[in-house]
Design an enzyme around this catalytic site. Structure first.
Site, PDB file in Angstrom:
ATOM      1  N   ASP A 117     -54.554  32.248 -11.122  1.00  0.00           N
ATOM      2  CA  ASP A 117     -53.153  31.799 -11.016  1.00  0.00           C
ATOM      3  C   ASP A 117     -52.483  32.404  -9.774  1.00  0.00           C
ATOM      4  O   ASP A 117     -51.736  31.723  -9.064  1.00  0.00           O
ATOM      5  CB  ASP A 117     -52.346  32.214 -12.262  1.00  0.00           C
ATOM      6  CG  ASP A 117     -53.006  31.763 -13.553  1.00  0.00           C
ATOM      7  OD1 ASP A 117     -53.749  30.764 -13.528  1.00  0.00           O
ATOM      8  OD2 ASP A 117     -52.782  32.421 -14.592  1.00  0.00           O
ATOM      9  N   TRP A 142     -50.955  31.578 -31.247  1.00  0.00           N
ATOM     10  CA  TRP A 142     -50.139  30.762 -32.150  1.00  0.00           C
ATOM     11  C   TRP A 142     -49.346  29.821 -31.233  1.00  0.00           C
ATOM     12  O   TRP A 142     -48.299  30.203 -30.706  1.00  0.00           O
ATOM     13  CB  TRP A 142     -49.158  31.629 -32.950  1.00  0.00           C
ATOM     14  CG  TRP A 142     -49.817  32.584 -33.892  1.00  0.00           C
ATOM     15  CD1 TRP A 142     -50.060  32.368 -35.221  1.00  0.00           C
ATOM     16  CD2 TRP A 142     -50.308  33.911 -33.589  1.00  0.00           C
ATOM     17  NE1 TRP A 142     -50.682  33.473 -35.753  1.00  0.00           N
ATOM     18  CE2 TRP A 142     -50.850  34.438 -34.784  1.00  0.00           C
ATOM     19  CE3 TRP A 142     -50.348  34.696 -32.437  1.00  0.00           C
ATOM     20  CZ2 TRP A 142     -51.420  35.702 -34.856  1.00  0.00           C
ATOM     21  CZ3 TRP A 142     -50.912  35.948 -32.492  1.00  0.00           C
ATOM     22  CH2 TRP A 142     -51.444  36.443 -33.701  1.00  0.00           C
ATOM     23  N   ARG A 144     -60.102  24.554 -20.760  1.00  0.00           N
ATOM     24  CA  ARG A 144     -59.956  25.388 -21.964  1.00  0.00           C
ATOM     25  C   ARG A 144     -60.361  24.571 -23.182  1.00  0.00           C
ATOM     26  O   ARG A 144     -59.517  23.962 -23.836  1.00  0.00           O
ATOM     27  CB  ARG A 144     -58.499  25.853 -22.132  1.00  0.00           C
ATOM     28  CG  ARG A 144     -57.990  26.762 -21.043  1.00  0.00           C
ATOM     29  CD  ARG A 144     -58.605  28.162 -21.133  1.00  0.00           C
ATOM     30  NE  ARG A 144     -58.036  29.041 -20.136  1.00  0.00           N
ATOM     31  CZ  ARG A 144     -58.425  29.121 -18.868  1.00  0.00           C
ATOM     32  NH1 ARG A 144     -59.413  28.357 -18.430  1.00  0.00           N
ATOM     33  NH2 ARG A 144     -57.830  29.953 -18.028  1.00  0.00           N
TER      34      ARG A 144
END
Ligand code: ADP
Length: 302
Positions: free
Chosen positions: A256, A100, A165
């Site tokens: 990362d 979300w 992405r």
């Protein structure tokens, strides 16, 4: 050395076993890199640039930024806004993600361009990613790319992880084009071969390196899971093998954390092969534990 990381951090709900309960955390690609960098490199003064809302969850995210050793003074607070959220579901050990993030305040972080210009001027190293580009509208994306171009021309080091992405792009064919614009304003590019091969039809890590060198990067380091890391740096190229691991628990934030040690090596002036070896060591530690942010002993031998 002042390092500025620009991007989106999200609230993370991860399942606690099979209890139906969830633990709240905070993570996001650039945030994870900044978090690990603050841990492994005490010389780095790490600041995170984003926007959050003015609700309780946003306040907790800011606390997570400072307790992670980062400066949160560049985090803008947008009235009435909130942060993005994702929830991890476990099905027989397989993780899947629900997001979300459409209303995330981070999508508005560059509505006031002068904030970024000031932040860049006060930094030595500036990092961003393909996710940073993806969440911004075209006008803010242009603000970011132009500020980075100016910063690079004035001697700052720009570091970019393409982090492709497709689900974040309304028009997916915008992604490769925009990611190459990100590469073109960067000194150091840290792509992952699997994604690059898929979206740019690279037939080898060497092809990925060449594409970003041709775009203007001076250092390109291609992550490739358990396969060797291929790099080009200052006109030379080579491979660094990855130690095989008996057990891989969760590859979240492998890339990362890898990037954080590359940044640390840059700040410390370590030779390129040493930077990559340390990056692989940290990533190996991260993939052997669940979650994005794995505690790292700052005094461990590197
Ligand atoms: P990303 O997380 O960006 O997709 P990769 O999956 O290529 O990037 O992983 C980044 C780094 O993490 C690799 O270069 C390697 O050092 C380490 N790593 C990832 N998967 C494995 C694995 N299966 N075995 C050993 N190391 C791994």
């Amino acid at each position: 050395m002042r390092v500025l990381a620009i991007g989106e951090c999200m609230a993370e709900l991860s399942p606690v076993g099979e209890t139906g309960q969830f633990r709240l955390g905070f993570a996001g690609d650039t945030f994870n890199t900044a978090w690990y960098l603050a841990r492994v490199c005490p010389q780095a003064d790490v600041a995170y640039f984003t926007a959050v809302g003015d609700d309780a969850l946003s306040a907790q995210m800011r606390s997570a930024t400072t307790s992670g050793g980062m400066d949160d003074s560049l985090v803008q607070v947008i009235q009435g806004g909130t942060v993005g959220l994702y929830l991890i579901s476990l099905n027989h050990g397989e993780r899947s993600f629900s997001y979300w993030r459409g209303q995330s305040a981070a999508r508005r972080m560059l509505e006031h361009p002068s904030r970024l210009e000031t932040a860049c001027a006060a930094s030595n190293v500036i990092c961003f990613s393909g996710i940073t580009l993806a969440i911004l509208d075209p006008a803010q994306r242009a603000v970011l790319l132009s500020a980075l171009k100016v910063a690079r021309a004035s001697g700052k080091t720009i570091v970019f992880d393409p982090n492709l992405r497709p689900q974040l792009w309304a028009q997916v064919d915008e992604m490769p084009k925009t990611v190459m614009q990100g590469g073109a304003v960067s000194d150091i590019v840290l792509p992952s071969y699997e994604d690059e091969a898929r979206w740019f039809a690279d037939d080898s890590p060497q092809a990925t390196v060449s594409r970003y060198v041709d775009a203007g990067a001076t250092t390109v380091i291609v992550k490739n899971g358990a396969d060797p890391v291929h790099y080009a740096h200052a006109g030379l190229s080579g491979d660094v093998p990855v130690e095989p691991l008996g057990k891989v628990v969760d590859t979240t934030a492998a890339g990362d954390s890898f990037n954080a040690e590359i940044l640390a090596g840059l700040i410390e002036g370590a030779p390129i092969a040493t930077r990559i070896k340390r990056a692989c060591d940290l990533a190996a530690r991260v993939v052997q534990e669940p979650g994005a942010l794995v505690p790292v002993d700052p005094t461990r031998k590197r």
